[in-house]
Write a protein that holds these residues in place. Structure first.
Motif, PDB file in Angstrom:
ATOM      1  N   ALA A   1       0.834  -1.202   0.000  1.00 42.29           N
ATOM      2  CA  ALA A   1       0.000   0.000   0.000  1.00 42.29           C
ATOM      3  C   ALA A   1       0.872   1.256   0.000  1.00 42.29           C
ATOM      4  O   ALA A   1       0.566   2.223  -0.705  1.00 42.29           O
ATOM      5  N   SER A   2       1.963   1.250   0.776  1.00 39.52           N
ATOM      6  CA  SER A   2       2.867   2.412   0.799  1.00 39.52           C
ATOM      7  C   SER A   2       3.493   2.653  -0.568  1.00 39.52           C
ATOM      8  O   SER A   2       3.681   3.803  -0.982  1.00 39.52           O
TER       9      SER A   2
ATOM     10  N   ALA B   1      -8.861   0.990  -1.190  1.00 41.08           N
ATOM     11  CA  ALA B   1      -9.896   0.932  -0.155  1.00 41.08           C
ATOM     12  C   ALA B   1     -10.101  -0.521   0.295  1.00 41.08           C
ATOM     13  O   ALA B   1     -10.290  -0.787   1.495  1.00 41.08           O
ATOM     14  N   ASP B   2     -10.035  -1.482  -0.642  1.00 40.64           N
ATOM     15  CA  ASP B   2     -10.173  -2.895  -0.287  1.00 40.64           C
ATOM     16  C   ASP B   2      -8.994  -3.388   0.552  1.00 40.64           C
ATOM     17  O   ASP B   2      -9.137  -4.323   1.329  1.00 40.64           O
ATOM     18  N   LEU B   3      -7.834  -2.761   0.391  1.00 40.16           N
ATOM     19  CA  LEU B   3      -6.681  -3.100   1.223  1.00 40.16           C
ATOM     20  C   LEU B   3      -6.829  -2.550   2.642  1.00 40.16           C
ATOM     21  O   LEU B   3      -6.062  -2.895   3.527  1.00 40.16           O
ATOM     22  N   GLY B   4      -7.803  -1.684   2.841  1.00 37.10           N
ATOM     23  CA  GLY B   4      -8.027  -1.086   4.161  1.00 37.10           C
ATOM     24  C   GLY B   4      -7.325   0.244   4.336  1.00 37.10           C
ATOM     25  O   GLY B   4      -7.161   0.717   5.456  1.00 37.10           O
TER      26      GLY B   4
ATOM     27  N   TYR C   1      -2.257   8.841   4.735  1.00 34.37           N
ATOM     28  CA  TYR C   1      -2.938   7.551   4.592  1.00 34.37           C
ATOM     29  C   TYR C   1      -2.614   6.679   5.790  1.00 34.37           C
ATOM     30  O   TYR C   1      -1.511   6.694   6.314  1.00 34.37           O
ATOM     31  N   ARG C   2      -3.616   5.916   6.207  1.00 33.38           N
ATOM     32  CA  ARG C   2      -3.435   4.955   7.292  1.00 33.38           C
ATOM     33  C   ARG C   2      -4.131   3.651   6.920  1.00 33.38           C
ATOM     34  O   ARG C   2      -5.062   3.633   6.114  1.00 33.38           O
TER      35      ARG C   2
ATOM     36  N   LEU D   1       0.514   5.010   7.393  1.00 36.84           N
ATOM     37  CA  LEU D   1       1.405   4.708   6.280  1.00 36.84           C
ATOM     38  C   LEU D   1       2.217   5.941   5.894  1.00 36.84           C
ATOM     39  O   LEU D   1       3.391   5.842   5.556  1.00 36.84           O
ATOM     40  N   ARG D   2       1.550   7.077   5.938  1.00 36.58           N
ATOM     41  CA  ARG D   2       2.220   8.327   5.614  1.00 36.58           C
ATOM     42  C   ARG D   2       1.451   9.466   6.261  1.00 36.58           C
ATOM     43  O   ARG D   2       0.222   9.513   6.216  1.00 36.58           O
TER      44      ARG D   2
END
Length: 191
Positions: free
Chosen positions: A95-96, A132-135, A173-174, A180-181
């Motif tokens: 995701a990152s 979004a599906d990755l959370g 983003y989290r 995450l950032r």
């Protein structure tokens, strides 16, 4: 000749057998065990000692088995927890790595490139659904209270103690509880 001599020597050393009476023997109940009673008691004690020893070994082996079983259960739980943590870490890393693409789509939307129903808009929508599906959740909106745990301040234009986000330069983003950032923001006074 030698065999006869050996038989004669053995015959002299072995006492003659006693004849047993035809009537059954009755137990002695005077409390004095005598030699026969002592031998039976000794045999009973030896049997009881052997039984005690076997029972003690059984208890020790049962305790060992329970300990090994508990250790295995703990190992299995720890391995499952580590596997889940590794999976979440790998998911967060992927995701990152996708966040720069999310920034590019945000810029494209600000410039108006995603207004038309074209291939870029379709791809942007699929990409947004994928993260979004990755959370992954986007955060950092103008007007939010400033939190140094979630926001990276580039400039502070506030005059008081209460600080809010005036401008978002880059979204944060989290994923669940993991950031995450951080969001890159300009701090201002509340409206």
């Amino acid at each position: 000749p030698h065999a006869q001599t050996a038989v004669a020597v053995v015959a002299r050393e072995v006492p003659p057998a006693r004849e047993l009476p035809d009537e059954p023997l009755e137990p002695v109940d005077d409390g004095d065990a005598g030699e026969a009673g002592a031998g039976a008691a000794g045999a009973d004690e030896a049997g009881a000692g052997a039984t005690y020893s076997v029972e003690k070994q059984l208890e020790e082996m049962t305790a060992d088995l329970k300990r090994v079983s508990a250790e295995y259960t703990n190992y299995r739980r720890r391995a499952e927890r580590d596997r889940a943590a590794t999976f979440e870490l790998a998911k967060a890393q992927v995701a990152s790595d996708l966040l720069p693409m999310a920034d590019d789509f945000d810029l494209a939307e600000k410039h108006g490139d995603l207004k038309d129903e074209g291939p870029l808009k379709v791809f942007s929508d699929k990409f947004t659904k994928l993260i979004a599906d990755l959370g992954v959740e986007k955060f950092g909106q103008e007007g939010d209270a400033f939190d140094p745990n979630f926001h990276e301040a580039v400039q502070d234009m506030s005059s008081g103690d209460e600080k809010t986000v005036a401008t978002v330069l880059r979204a944060g983003y989290r994923m669940g509880d993991r950031v995450l950032r951080t969001a890159m923001v300009v701090i201002g006074d509340p409206q």
